[in-house]
Design an enzyme around this catalytic site. Structure first.
Site, mmCIF file in Angstrom:
data_model
loop_
_atom_site.group_PDB
_atom_site.id
_atom_site.type_symbol
_atom_site.label_atom_id
_atom_site.label_comp_id
_atom_site.label_asym_id
_atom_site.label_seq_id
_atom_site.Cartn_x
_atom_site.Cartn_y
_atom_site.Cartn_z
ATOM 1 N N LYS A 185 45.104 35.112 37.906
ATOM 2 C CA LYS A 185 45.641 36.184 37.090
ATOM 3 C C LYS A 185 46.687 36.885 38.171
ATOM 4 C CE LYS A 185 45.461 40.507 34.349
ATOM 5 N NZ LYS A 185 44.695 41.598 33.765
ATOM 6 N N GLU A 191 40.107 32.917 47.471
ATOM 7 C CA GLU A 191 39.392 31.491 47.345
ATOM 8 C C GLU A 191 40.300 30.796 46.573
ATOM 9 O OE1 GLU A 191 38.161 34.653 46.588
ATOM 10 O OE2 GLU A 191 35.784 34.828 47.011
ATOM 11 N N GLY A 245 40.603 39.366 33.257
ATOM 12 C CA GLY A 245 40.232 38.101 33.890
ATOM 13 C C GLY A 245 39.114 37.672 33.323
ATOM 14 N N ARG A 246 38.037 38.347 32.981
ATOM 15 C CA ARG A 246 36.677 37.714 32.259
ATOM 16 C C ARG A 246 36.801 37.701 30.818
ATOM 17 N NH1 ARG A 246 35.969 42.528 34.932
ATOM 18 N NH2 ARG A 246 35.464 44.276 33.518
ATOM 19 N N GLU A 331 30.009 42.446 35.218
ATOM 20 C CA GLU A 331 31.239 43.045 35.922
ATOM 21 C C GLU A 331 31.870 43.925 34.667
ATOM 22 O OE1 GLU A 331 34.218 40.756 38.693
ATOM 23 O OE2 GLU A 331 35.056 40.609 36.509
ATOM 24 N N HIS A 362 9.272 25.069 32.328
ATOM 25 C CA HIS A 362 8.579 24.583 33.616
ATOM 26 C C HIS A 362 8.814 25.132 34.604
ATOM 27 C CE1 HIS A 362 7.057 21.473 30.443
ATOM 28 N NE2 HIS A 362 8.361 21.731 30.119
ATOM 29 N N LYS A 483 35.742 42.521 49.410
ATOM 30 C CA LYS A 483 36.905 41.831 50.083
ATOM 31 C C LYS A 483 37.480 42.045 51.252
ATOM 32 C CE LYS A 483 38.169 40.499 45.051
ATOM 33 N NZ LYS A 483 39.091 40.780 44.101
HETATM 34 O O1 F6P Z 1 36.935 39.779 42.217
HETATM 35 C C1 F6P Z 1 36.632 39.792 40.884
HETATM 36 C C2 F6P Z 1 37.901 39.435 39.968
HETATM 37 O O2 F6P Z 1 39.196 40.107 40.045
HETATM 38 C C3 F6P Z 1 37.621 38.897 38.494
HETATM 39 O O3 F6P Z 1 37.557 40.090 37.859
HETATM 40 C C4 F6P Z 1 38.434 37.958 38.379
HETATM 41 O O4 F6P Z 1 38.115 37.119 37.237
HETATM 42 C C5 F6P Z 1 38.478 37.024 39.381
HETATM 43 O O5 F6P Z 1 38.501 38.018 40.695
HETATM 44 C C6 F6P Z 1 39.716 36.187 39.552
HETATM 45 O O6 F6P Z 1 40.748 36.824 39.744
HETATM 46 P P1 F6P Z 1 42.334 36.293 39.743
HETATM 47 O O7 F6P Z 1 42.171 35.431 38.343
HETATM 48 O O8 F6P Z 1 43.139 37.190 39.630
HETATM 49 O O9 F6P Z 1 42.281 35.056 40.656
#
Ligand code: F6P
Length: 512
Positions: A185, A191, A245-246, A331, A362, A483
């Site tokens: 987003k 990452e 995002g979520r 979150e 189990h 971060k």
């Molecule tokens: O670090 C948390 C977050 O901002 C989440 O809320 C989000 O889903 C995720 O990182 C990934 O963000 P993006 O879609 O901007 O890469």
């Protein structure tokens, strides 16, 4: 009102759950293909009525109307919350929902073209790169339906910054038959950018100039994405700012799954979620599933001191549900202050974790039954029509048995009756105290529609929970600090800069 609720919780605390549940037998709600049993809770009619009064006091109905009107309910970020608009059938979308809804059209058209080999002929694999909300939802969807869509385009996922994650995802796949889809987003997530850089190099190395046709991007930040791409791409898809995002699995963020399973499958998922939206928007509080569930969350977590909530998916298709829900629930509501900065008066959401039944039986179920923690559980039993009957019956039996035993336990007198002649020491070790509440979510026809409804139900439960606790469910300031700190520590690792924290410095020295 809260003090009245505390009195009800104290009044019911010492009472036997088996007896309370028997009096509540038949306390069930049905909607959108789900049958939900709420009987096994330490509640009675009076406490239920008090909870509903509390919901009225917290103006839950107003909050619901405000979200569906496009008001800026995400106050700290001054944004509307519009994920529900993606689910409105296109012919019914009006006002702000219309633009949000329209963003899906090009996504489905592109997916169909890839499926029909009208673009990128011969795609066999999609490599989905994203993290958090840009990963967990699509990963859940793909895992839930890949077995019922055998022969579909294979989707692989890479999300972690650990180099091995991408290397595993790339193992054995061919750039010439792969479409890489980057989802971010913000288009600034470390990452995702790291994995996208590496994936782009991987494409360039074997495809040369053709690399860009094997890459698609989904983002709400097209400027940054274009800068990274360095070329004009017609495979860049938008995501509205008002889609958190979520909450983004209903958006272009699920492009990989739409390519794998088709746009009809996606429309079915959206229509199931829309049915739950309509239930949530129009149903009275008393019969409104997300509202009732959020009230039970408040009851257990805030008033009764439950320390963790288990999500037990008795459904192989839903084995990733617990990890998906961890982001959605924690979150969203893992907060300690209200939007005006004041501390909330009581504990908000507690740890959620879980696993797949009957596998967990189990493993950690020993702790559920005889550990000393105060916990609650929810069982998701979702069966697929036509699935092998013997295994399916056993799966249902195990889930129902676990809920029953958590509530009723295995007490001294049961043991004496069923297993006479045990030594007192062994008899004591067999005691299960019971008294642990659970809910059962049952679905006899697991489909994209019923999964859509289930996820939407959790989303709305989160929103109502946020209103009850007094937090904004739609921001996530708490994740930013780590971060920033990681950026400084990386400089220490790579460039030898000193760290302020002596413990971190010691470990940086160890790794350098
Ligand atoms: O670090 C948390 C977050 O901002 C989440 O809320 C989000 O889903 C995720 O990182 C990934 O963000 P993006 O879609 O901007 O890469």
């Amino acid at each position: 009102m809260v003090s009245e609720l505390h009195s009800h919780a104290a009044r019911l605390d010492g009472l036997d759950l088996t007896t309370l549940a028997a009096a509540r037998s038949g306390e069930t709600l049905d909607a959108c293909g789900w049958h939900i049993d709420l009987a096994r809770q330490k509640l009675d009619a009076e406490a239920d009525a008090a909870l509903l009064e509390f919901a009225a006091e917290r103006k839950i109905s107003d909050g619901i109307s405000r979200m569906f009107s496009g008001a800026h309910v995400n106050v700290s970020e001054d944004r509307a919350v519009m994920h529900w608009a993606l689910r409105v059938p296109p012919e019914k979308a009006t006002g702000p929902a219309e633009d949000v809804q329209a963003s899906l059209e090009p996504v489905m058209a592109f997916a169909e073209k890839v499926r029909d080999a009208k673009v990128l002929r011969g795609i066999e694999t999609v490599l989905h790169i994203g993290i958090g909300g840009s990963d967990l939802g699509p990963r859940l969807l793909y895992d839930a339906f890949s077995q019922t869509h055998l022969g579909a385009i294979d989707v692989r996922f890479a999300s972690n910054i650990d180099p091995m994650d991408l290397e595993r995802a790339l193992d054995g796949i061919d750039p010439a038959t792969t479409l890489v889809i980057g989802i971010s987003k913000s288009f600034s997530t470390e990452e995702t950018k790291y994995n996208l850089d590496r994936a782009r190099d991987w494409l360039k190395k074997s495809l040369g100039d053709k690399w860009s046709s094997h890459l698609a991007i989904v983002t709400a930040n097209p400027d940054k994405a274009n800068e990274w791409l360095g070329i004009q791409s017609d495979q860049l898809f938008g995501m509205a700012d008002s889609i958190g995002g979520r909450f983004s699995l209903w958006s272009a963020g699920s492009l990989s799954c739409v390519i794998a399973f088709g746009s009809d499958w996606f429309k079915a998922l959206l229509s199931g979620a829309h049915a739950m939206d309509e239930h949530f928007r129009t149903e009275d509080l008393k019969t409104n599933i997300p509202v009732r569930l959020a009230l039970i969350d408040y009851w257990n977590m805030t008033l009764r001191g439950v320390e963790s909530e288990m999500v037990l998916a008795y459904s192989n298709a839903l084995r990733l549900l617990p990890s998906y829900l961890q982001q959605l629930l924690l979150e969203s509501n893992g907060k300690q202050v209200s939007p005006d900065g004041t501390a909330i008066p009581a504990r908000s959401i507690v740890a959620h974790w879980g696993g797949e039944g009957s596998i967990g039986q189990h493993s950690f179920h020993q702790w559920l039954h005889q550990g000393t923690s105060n916990l609650a559980a929810e069982f998701i039993i979702a069966t697929i029509k036509g699935s092998e009957p013997k295994g399916t019956a056993s799966l249902i039996a195990h889930a129902l048995a676990q809920s029953e035993v958590l509530a009723n336990g295995y007490r001294d007198d049961d043991i004496a009756k069923e297993e006479p002649g045990l030594t007192p020491e062994i008899a004591k070790q067999k005691v299960l105290p019971g008294g642990k509440p659970s809910m059962i979510f049952a679905c006899r026809d697991f489909t994209p529609e019923t999964l859509g409804a289930l996820i939407a139900m959790y989303e709305h439960r989160v929103f109502v929970g946020g209103m009850l606790w007094g937090v904004n469910s739609f921001d996530q300031w708490g994740v930013e600090r780590g971060k920033k700190q990681a950026g400084e520590i990386r400089e220490a690792l790579v460039e030898g800069k000193p760290c302020a924290d002596p413990i971190t410095q010691g470990l940086v020295t160890y790794f350098s």
